[in-house]
Design a protein around this motif. Sequence first.
Motif, PDB file in Angstrom:
ATOM      1  N   PHE A   5      22.354  43.046  24.189  1.00 53.71           N
ATOM      2  CA  PHE A   5      22.791  43.339  25.554  1.00 53.71           C
ATOM      3  C   PHE A   5      21.702  44.094  26.322  1.00 53.71           C
ATOM      4  CE2 PHE A   5      27.365  43.576  23.729  1.00 53.71           C
ATOM      5  CZ  PHE A   5      27.436  42.189  23.746  1.00 53.71           C
TER       6      PHE A   5
ATOM      7  N   VAL B 205      18.876  41.614  27.359  1.00 53.01           N
ATOM      8  CA  VAL B 205      19.302  40.811  28.501  1.00 53.01           C
ATOM      9  C   VAL B 205      19.258  41.650  29.776  1.00 53.01           C
ATOM     10  CG1 VAL B 205      21.260  39.617  29.547  1.00 53.01           C
ATOM     11  CG2 VAL B 205      20.701  39.217  27.151  1.00 53.01           C
ATOM     12  N   GLY B 206      19.682  42.908  29.676  1.00 54.20           N
ATOM     13  CA  GLY B 206      19.731  43.775  30.843  1.00 54.20           C
ATOM     14  C   GLY B 206      18.373  44.050  31.465  1.00 54.20           C
TER      15      GLY B 206
ATOM     16  N   VAL C 251      19.854  33.460  29.813  1.00 49.03           N
ATOM     17  CA  VAL C 251      20.867  34.506  29.658  1.00 49.03           C
ATOM     18  C   VAL C 251      22.130  34.047  28.929  1.00 49.03           C
ATOM     19  CG1 VAL C 251      22.485  35.968  30.946  1.00 49.03           C
ATOM     20  CG2 VAL C 251      20.062  35.958  31.534  1.00 49.03           C
TER      21      VAL C 251
ATOM     22  N   ILE D  84      23.444  35.953  25.652  1.00 47.05           N
ATOM     23  CA  ILE D  84      24.664  36.753  25.772  1.00 47.05           C
ATOM     24  C   ILE D  84      25.733  36.254  24.805  1.00 47.05           C
ATOM     25  CG2 ILE D  84      26.667  37.088  27.292  1.00 47.05           C
ATOM     26  CD1 ILE D  84      24.581  39.133  27.746  1.00 47.05           C
TER      27      ILE D  84
ATOM     28  N   GLY E 261      24.021  46.050  29.949  1.00 44.11           N
ATOM     29  CA  GLY E 261      23.049  45.297  30.729  1.00 44.11           C
ATOM     30  C   GLY E 261      22.758  45.942  32.070  1.00 44.11           C
TER      31      GLY E 261
ATOM     32  N   SER F  61      19.302  47.415  33.603  1.00 38.33           N
ATOM     33  CA  SER F  61      18.789  46.873  34.861  1.00 38.33           C
ATOM     34  C   SER F  61      18.565  47.975  35.892  1.00 38.33           C
ATOM     35  CB  SER F  61      19.760  45.821  35.415  1.00 38.33           C
ATOM     36  OG  SER F  61      19.650  44.605  34.698  1.00 38.33           O
TER      37      SER F  61
ATOM     38  N   TYR G 141      30.187  36.815  32.205  1.00 39.14           N
ATOM     39  CA  TYR G 141      30.318  37.258  30.817  1.00 39.14           C
ATOM     40  C   TYR G 141      31.720  36.989  30.277  1.00 39.14           C
ATOM     41  CZ  TYR G 141      25.874  39.791  31.337  1.00 39.14           C
ATOM     42  OH  TYR G 141      24.566  40.127  31.536  1.00 39.14           O
TER      43      TYR G 141
END
Length: 287
Positions: free
Chosen positions: A68, A71-72, A164, A168, A185, A189, A231
């Motif tokens: 996670f 991805v973030g 993504v 995810i 995430g 970010s 998600y």
Amino acid sequence: MNTAAIVISFAAAFHFALGQVLTQFGLRHVSPLSGAAISIPTFTLVFICASPILLRNETIVWSAVPIFMAVGLAFPAVVTLLTFASNRALGPVVTSSLGNLSPLFAVTLAVVLLHEPLRPLQFAGLVVVVAGVLAISVQRYGAKDWRTWALLLPLGAAALRGLVPPVIKLGLDLWPSPIAAGLVGYIMSTVTVVTVEKIRNGSFIAKASRTGRLWFMGIGLCNGLATMLLYAALGAGPVSLVVPLIATFPLFTVVLSVIAFGRLENGFRLAGGTVLTVAGVVLILIG
């Protein structure tokens, strides 16, 4: 489960499109980078405040957290920065349509790197996607308006966005909590965008007028909700179902742009290109 995934996917598509259109208003007052430094932290703050309630019955699965986090770093931070910049340069419909190419990158990588066969239906989808991009990029009088540098913005966002969902999905297989995935995430970010803002302007707090700040706070809530719905849809159904449904968001963008701006320049061409692009992506994913 599939019915839930379908409904949630269309809801996510709508909110992604709404965020694209609202961004046009926000960019009149704030630069793309500063806009991202407002929108992403806004939703993160709301998310953190709500997390004790949303995650009250969750048990942390530490093996999923690094996924996670990874991805973030790219989504929504880098994707948002690229999308906002593309929105300013190309407009919401073109940005949405070229951003819709994200599944194309996954198919291309599978063929080149994994030597997976390109089936006839997938090849037909590729042809339709190219036709859609041409329809969007060729002006009414036949002159090509490629704006090469600007086209790299939504294409770069599409490449990241295409990576993504499967990543995810790996994380959700370990810890089936879209809320946790989104919270981790968004925290990552936020760190990314405020660091960029600090390097650019010497402050972690984006400099913007009150009007611009309010626009991007609203955009952040809209995009954040869209991400959470994405998600949730991935948690409810397979990538092969969720991704093509969310890929329909340019259609929502066309409709919302007409409502917001009254008309679209070369609207029929853009609408036709959008339909072709969406249709091509769907063919690729079901092929």
